[in-house]
Design a protein around this motif. Sequence first.
Motif, PDB file in Angstrom:
ATOM      1  N   ARG A 125      30.729  34.078  10.772  1.00  0.00           N
ATOM      2  CA  ARG A 125      31.934  34.129  11.450  1.00  0.00           C
ATOM      3  C   ARG A 125      32.124  35.081  12.772  1.00  0.00           C
ATOM      4  N   GLY A 126      31.059  35.383  13.182  1.00  0.00           N
ATOM      5  CA  GLY A 126      31.022  36.559  14.242  1.00  0.00           C
ATOM      6  C   GLY A 126      30.980  38.014  13.738  1.00  0.00           C
ATOM      7  N   ARG A 127      30.946  37.917  12.597  1.00  0.00           N
ATOM      8  CA  ARG A 127      31.127  39.291  11.842  1.00  0.00           C
ATOM      9  C   ARG A 127      30.139  39.649  10.875  1.00  0.00           C
ATOM     10  N   ILE A 128      29.452  40.921  11.158  1.00  0.00           N
ATOM     11  CA  ILE A 128      28.388  41.305  10.308  1.00  0.00           C
ATOM     12  C   ILE A 128      28.523  42.742  10.186  1.00  0.00           C
ATOM     13  N   ALA A 129      27.828  43.485   8.966  1.00  0.00           N
ATOM     14  CA  ALA A 129      27.801  44.991   8.971  1.00  0.00           C
ATOM     15  C   ALA A 129      26.658  45.040   8.298  1.00  0.00           C
TER      16      ALA A 129
ATOM     17  N   ILE B 229      19.871  37.442   9.984  1.00  0.00           N
ATOM     18  CA  ILE B 229      21.384  37.076  10.637  1.00  0.00           C
ATOM     19  C   ILE B 229      21.461  35.657  11.090  1.00  0.00           C
ATOM     20  N   ARG B 230      20.410  34.896  11.437  1.00  0.00           N
ATOM     21  CA  ARG B 230      20.523  33.617  11.572  1.00  0.00           C
ATOM     22  C   ARG B 230      20.303  32.777  10.540  1.00  0.00           C
ATOM     23  N   ALA B 231      19.926  33.421   9.180  1.00  0.00           N
ATOM     24  CA  ALA B 231      19.746  32.687   8.255  1.00  0.00           C
ATOM     25  C   ALA B 231      20.673  32.682   7.250  1.00  0.00           C
ATOM     26  N   GLN B 232      21.647  33.457   7.590  1.00  0.00           N
ATOM     27  CA  GLN B 232      22.884  33.672   6.791  1.00  0.00           C
ATOM     28  C   GLN B 232      23.578  32.261   6.845  1.00  0.00           C
ATOM     29  N   PRO B 233      24.644  32.081   5.782  1.00  0.00           N
ATOM     30  CA  PRO B 233      25.543  30.978   5.848  1.00  0.00           C
ATOM     31  C   PRO B 233      26.510  31.286   7.009  1.00  0.00           C
TER      32      PRO B 233
ATOM     33  N   GLY C 127      13.955  43.075   1.561  1.00  0.00           N
ATOM     34  CA  GLY C 127      14.566  41.863   1.394  1.00  0.00           C
ATOM     35  C   GLY C 127      15.439  41.559   2.714  1.00  0.00           C
ATOM     36  N   GLY C 128      15.115  40.233   3.214  1.00  0.00           N
ATOM     37  CA  GLY C 128      15.768  39.953   4.651  1.00  0.00           C
ATOM     38  C   GLY C 128      14.799  39.535   5.734  1.00  0.00           C
TER      39      GLY C 128
END
Length: 290
Positions: A279-283, A270-274, A262-263
């Motif tokens: 806010r510039g942070r993802i793990a 990443i571009r599809a996330q709300p 999935g994803g």
Amino acid sequence: MLARLRATIEHRDDGYIDAEVYRDELEILDRSLRSAGFGAVADQELRDALRRADVFGFHLASLDVRQHSNVHDRVVAELLARGGRPDYLERDEAGRRTLLGEVLARRSRRNATGRSVPRRPGDARDARGDRPRAPRARPRACERYVVSFTREVSDLLEVVFLARAAGLAPGELRPVPLLEQLEDLDRAGAIATDVLAQDTLRRELNGELEVMIGYSDSGKQVGYVAAAVALRDAQLALAAAADHAGVMLTVFHGRGGALGRGGGPESESIRAQPAAALRGRIASPSKARR
């Protein structure tokens, strides 16, 4: 400094407590050289040493610990039973919170149960002995404890209880809820609000709410499209809860390496996330933390 570094490698008492102390001393050297007109010297090996201290510390990379909440239930019940509280598993959620809150408030961080770490095989040694001791070897080498199948606040309080029993101070090991079942994703906002309302957990989080969301189980339950909608709604609910409590939000995407989990491709995912949840942070488990 060289002698202290050797002592740190050998785990002697005269070594550095953490990399920040070492870096402070490097900064003293840097300022001294520059104030004496030797900036060109400071820009060579010393600058490289500072960069290595910033990037790697003494731990190279930070690792996460992960365990199922049911294991914590059994271990905490066993330890509380030894302390004269044999009814933990029979208690409802409110009862578990109350009991854990009382124990955490009363006991010192050195030993939450008044007894030593069990020296025998089994859940207790695995979840309470071996795992929470990992951060003691190198500060910041292991800062997060991911709790699989988090359903309630008590699932995170149990990790705090075990961390205290292992001798960890508040904030040394952050409990991270993993929401992977559809019903838990649907309750993401309520769970986050409940967690942030607990003073004990707020101290552990250090101003940052980190939540891992699982792609695999939700996709198996309802299919890719419905799971994607649930994951998006969960992130929006988490962002709203974090904003209301005034804390930073980091969403840890447990999407695995296979596209079928999935994803899709990570850049597109990443571009599809709300935006409210990014806010510039993802793990991500397959990428470095940004």
